[in-house]
Design an enzyme around this catalytic site. Structure first.
Site, PDB file in Angstrom:
ATOM      1  N   GLU A 132     -23.922  28.567 -20.531  1.00 48.45           N
ATOM      2  CA  GLU A 132     -25.041  28.476 -21.457  1.00 48.45           C
ATOM      3  C   GLU A 132     -24.884  27.372 -22.509  1.00 48.45           C
ATOM      4  O   GLU A 132     -25.857  26.694 -22.839  1.00 48.45           O
ATOM      5  CB  GLU A 132     -25.251  29.821 -22.166  1.00 48.45           C
ATOM      6  CG  GLU A 132     -25.742  30.933 -21.257  1.00 48.45           C
ATOM      7  CD  GLU A 132     -27.152  30.676 -20.730  1.00 48.45           C
ATOM      8  OE1 GLU A 132     -27.866  29.835 -21.305  1.00 48.45           O
ATOM      9  OE2 GLU A 132     -27.520  31.306 -19.717  1.00 48.45           O
TER      10      GLU A 132
ATOM     11  N   SER B 100     -65.333  52.965   6.789  1.00 48.17           N
ATOM     12  CA  SER B 100     -66.784  52.794   6.663  1.00 48.17           C
ATOM     13  C   SER B 100     -67.243  52.374   5.287  1.00 48.17           C
ATOM     14  O   SER B 100     -68.426  52.084   5.093  1.00 48.17           O
ATOM     15  CB  SER B 100     -67.486  54.107   7.044  1.00 48.17           C
ATOM     16  OG  SER B 100     -67.373  54.344   8.417  1.00 48.17           O
TER      17      SER B 100
END
Length: 839
Positions: free
Chosen positions: A112, A400
């Protein structure tokens, strides 16, 4: 001569002076350029300083409380009431910097900020290196943020890449270094950083992943934890790939390059198996700690998706944003959300043990019909965001429920059909150009001339396919697909983008797979005069620095208002006698709906010994002028004999009871009805027509004497004796299964290719009692007297409705996933099944 000499001398002197002047002129120009450059630089410096000062003045307040702990997000409902607080990673064990072992610190610094203890708030050496790397190796190849900058960014700012945010970051980082020591800043970082799965802080992460305190971690494990925060969800070891291992290797290499470990330590750590010490966790165990209000989890999941898609937050990690103290103002009705999720989770609500099992799930969405605001959403039973898919956002074959959008909607929109437009029904039908496939209705009956009102509300298959074909022939081959896409069903996104809609899609099979959310969006447009709204949950967000980010939404007119209103008027009959949900009593509500089911392929039915009438999904989507609700129910496993399938009437209707109970509990019963637009006129026979249409003019010319010779909407048999609809069953709820791949939907119709099984058929008698609350289904046979139609033709004898006696009634096999339709008559007749389903 003398004069000439003087002039000559004067000329010579003049030339010398001009040369000197020219020389001085060049020096003067350079000097002036330098002065101008300096002045411009000073101007830019002053302006830059002023701009920097302005940005700094707008920086968030420096807060020690925020520096120490993540601040949870707050969720507000539609009334601006605080309904829940989202604690990202409540599992949090802080650690003092003195208790962090050297090899853990070395791992973190190596990856880091290797010079953390040597530079100030900003590492200018690293910044210069990053600039060069980005120039020569591509933008983003190397970052330059120090640990101090990361702390202030995660605490006070967002990931916005603007100059303003960078200026504020630099200022706050400077302040942080003035007020805290390097050790204190590193301690903040280690306790604040996110490690996936709702985990914050390196000590908590060590315990969660390896069940160890920090001083017990080996070098490889320390390297893994140090590298995890860069992309925590991607590098998570519980995800099935080796990205986390690869990331740990990178950290080890950096530690070696920066001389923080020896070559021997590096080699040994490289060979360590990280999975050997990883704590075994199921998906449920990986879930973030139980939220304070689990009934809001599905809504929060949708919120996160919506925020992540917003331009202001596209580059922000949503987990970190939710831990930054933001306030989210939503369209949620907290009471409805609680009611919806609690009923979803309540297993005692279902009398049938198979619906109490872990294999059964239910998902639903409730929208404001007029605005598209997301009122409530359930992603499934006992939904947990970290481990569960939000089932309301998962595509399913819709059966449907697709008929209004690929058949009857386009017919009304493009051809201006009246609601009593007739179509000739048949016992079986082969779609145009497909002679080897036959489609059947759910009851295996030929109903003669039927109106589209009857065909849609009763969910017959053959008229739906015929309507679709007529639209293609008369309005253009792309008309049905284009109509559906306008309302959110994007078939162009399927495959290579060259997907061709077919009759199977009309019946909700093949690739007509959409989410409960999409279904609610589409049906709400029908209840909103054809005006479409995408579902939206967030009104605005207030960030931790006080900025308000608005979420704007626009409506779109996607169909004519007459199309929406006429479809709505037809779908109201779904709850009327002979409609596909006429067993549901919705007294006091002006409501329209469509039901649907999907079934299994023939191969799977045979393999798992499933009943012919077994279905895997059951739907209902309905709406009032106030709310639109979609409900999907289904199973996550397939077991032999139909133990994890919908079998029989009382099982197929499962979503309808849920739909009824929720809609009746949330509606205001203010008498509001759908407003008939000026473009629609109601005829003397009660049917609807488009004002000024050719059909309407023909009706007026005929003297408005009654209909087009079709069966009446009450199921009687028509008004002119020409063979109108004749219902052989006292209660026929026309929704059979629909195919998921190549088969037709089957509001009961059969579909199988080359002699395969027919589509699921669904027939039922009246239900007395409420299956959702433990009531009994009336399985007594209904009267077997032949029903007479008004034309004098005797109806077919009523069959028994008991599933146990299936051999005495027609076989209602569901539609096939792969085979499409059958070219042979069914071996037996359909059994009594819930009508809800093929839709």
């Amino acid at each position: 001569m003398k004069d000439n000499y003087k002039r000559s001398a004067g000329t010579k002197n003049s030339k010398g002076k001009r040369g000197q002047n020219q020389k001085l002129s060049r020096k003067s120009i350079i000097k002036r350029v330098l002065i101008l450059t300096v002045l411009i630089g000073l101007i830019f410096l002053v302006l830059g300083s002023m701009l920097f000062a302005y940005y700094v003045s707008q920086a968030p307040a420096f807060s020690e409380e925020k520096l120490r702990d993540p601040v949870p997000a707050q969720i507000y409902d539609r009334n601006d009431e605080l309904v829940t607080t989202v604690y990202q990673g409540q599992r949090r064990e802080s650690v003092d910097i003195e208790d962090v072992p050297d090899h853990v610190v070395d791992a973190v610094l190596a990856v880091e900020d290797n010079r953390f203890y040597e530079h100030g708030a900003i590492d200018f050496w690293r910044l210069g290196s990053a600039v060069l790397s980005n120039i020569f190796d591509g933008f983003g190849s190397e970052g330059a943020s120090t640990i101090t900058q990361q702390v202030v960014k995660r605490t006070f700012l967002t990931d916005d890449k603007s100059i303003e945010r960078k200026a504020q970051e630099a200022y706050l980082a400077y302040r942080l270094e003035q007020e805290y020591s390097k050790d204190e800043i590193l301690e903040m970082y280690l306790n604040k950083i996110y490690y996936s799965d709702g985990i914050y802080g390196i000590r908590t992460a060590s315990q969660y992943y390896f069940d160890k305190e920090l001083d017990e971690l080996n070098l490889a494990e320390a390297a893994y934890l140090a590298g995890l925060p860069q992309l925590p969800n991607r590098y998570n070891l519980y995800v099935e790939d080796n990205r986390g291992v690869d990331r740990a290797q990178i950290v080890l290499r950096l530690m070696h390059e920066h001389e923080r470990i020896s070559s021997e330590e590096y080699e040994e750590a490289q060979n360590h198996d990280l999975y050997a010490g990883l704590v075994e966790r199921s998906d449920e165990e990986r879930a973030s700690t139980e939220p304070e209000n689990p009934e809001f989890a599905s809504y929060i999941n949708f919120i996160k998706n919506e925020i992540s898609a917003h331009d202001s937050f596209r580059n922000v990690d949503i987990s970190e944003l939710m831990a930054s103290g933001i306030e989210i103002y939503t369209n949620m009705d907290a009471g409805i959300q609680r009611n919806l999720q609690n009923l979803t989770d309540n297993r005692d609500y279902y009398y049938n043990p198979k619906f109490q099992s872990d294999d059964f799930d239910i998902a639903s969405t409730i929208l404001d019909t007029q605005t598209g605001e997301l009122v409530a959403i359930s992603g499934g039973r006992d939904y947990q965001e970290v481990v569960d898919h939000n089932q309301a956002l998962v595509p399913r074959n819709v059966g449907s429920t697709m008929k209004p959008f690929l058949a009857y909607g386009p017919a009304i929109e493009e051809l201006e059909w009246r609601t009593d437009q007739t179509i000739e029904d048949e016992y079986e039908y082969s779609p145009e150009g497909i002679d080897h496939i036959s489609i059947y209705n759910y009851d295996m009956q030929d109903h003669g001339q039927v109106t589209i009102r009857e065909a849609l509300s009763r969910s017959y298959n053959i008229p739906a396919v015929k309507a679709y074909e007529i639209v293609k022939d008369e309005a253009g081959g792309d008309a049905p697909r284009e109509f559906a896409e306008e309302i959110g069903f994007d078939y162009n996104a399927i495959g290579e983008g060259d997907y061709e809609v077919s009759f199977n899609d009309v019946l909700g099979g093949r690739d007509s797979a959409f989410t409960p959310l999409q279904m609610a969006e589409a049906y709400s447009a029908l209840g909103n005069n054809g005006e479409y709204n995408s579902a939206h949950a967030v009104r605005h967000v207030v960030t931790n620095n006080g900025d308000t980010v608005e979420f704007e939404h626009e409506s779109e007119q996607v169909m004519e208002d007459y199309t929406a209103y006429m479809l709505t008027d037809i779908l109201k009959d779904t709850f009327e006698p002979y409609g596909s949900a006429d067993y549901i009593y919705m007294d006091g509500l002006n409501i329209a709906a469509k039901t649907g089911t999907t079934s299994y392929s023939r191969e799977l039915r045979e393999e798992q010994n499933l009943p012919d009438n077994a279905a895997k999904d059951a739907w209902i989507v309905g709406y009032t002028p106030e709310y639109t609700m979609s409900v999907w129910t289904g199973f996550t496993a397939t077991e032999e004999g139909g133990e994890t399938s919908f079998v029989g009437t009382d099982e197929h209707i499962t979503p309808q009871w849920f739909f009824r109970d929720i809609m009746q509990s949330i509606s205001t019963y203010n008498g509001q009805d759908f407003e008939q637009p000026d473009s629609v006129i109601r005829l003397s026979n009660g049917e609807l027509a488009v004002q000024g249409s050719e059909d309407f003019e023909e009706y007026e010319e005929s003297g408005s004497s009654g209909g087009t010779g079709s069966g009446g909407s009450d199921g009687s048999n028509g008004d002119n004796g020409d063979g109108g609809s004749s219902n052989t069953w006292n209660w026929s709820w026309g929704d059979g299964g629909d195919d998921e791949s190549d088969s037709n939907d089957g509001d009961g119709g059969s579909s199988g290719q080359n002699g395969g099984q027919q589509d699921e058929t669904i027939e039922e008698t009246p239900v007395t009692g409420d299956p959702s609350t433990g009531g009994e289904v009336n399985e007594e046979p209904v009267e077997e007297e032949p029903a007479e139609d008004e034309s004098g033709n005797g109806g077919t004898e009523q069959e028994e409705n008991t599933t146990e006696d299936a051999e005495t009634v027609p076989d209602d096999s569901p539609p096939e996933e792969t085979d499409g339709a059958t070219d042979e008559a069914p071996e037996s007749e359909p059994t009594e099944e819930a009508d809800d389903d093929a839709a």
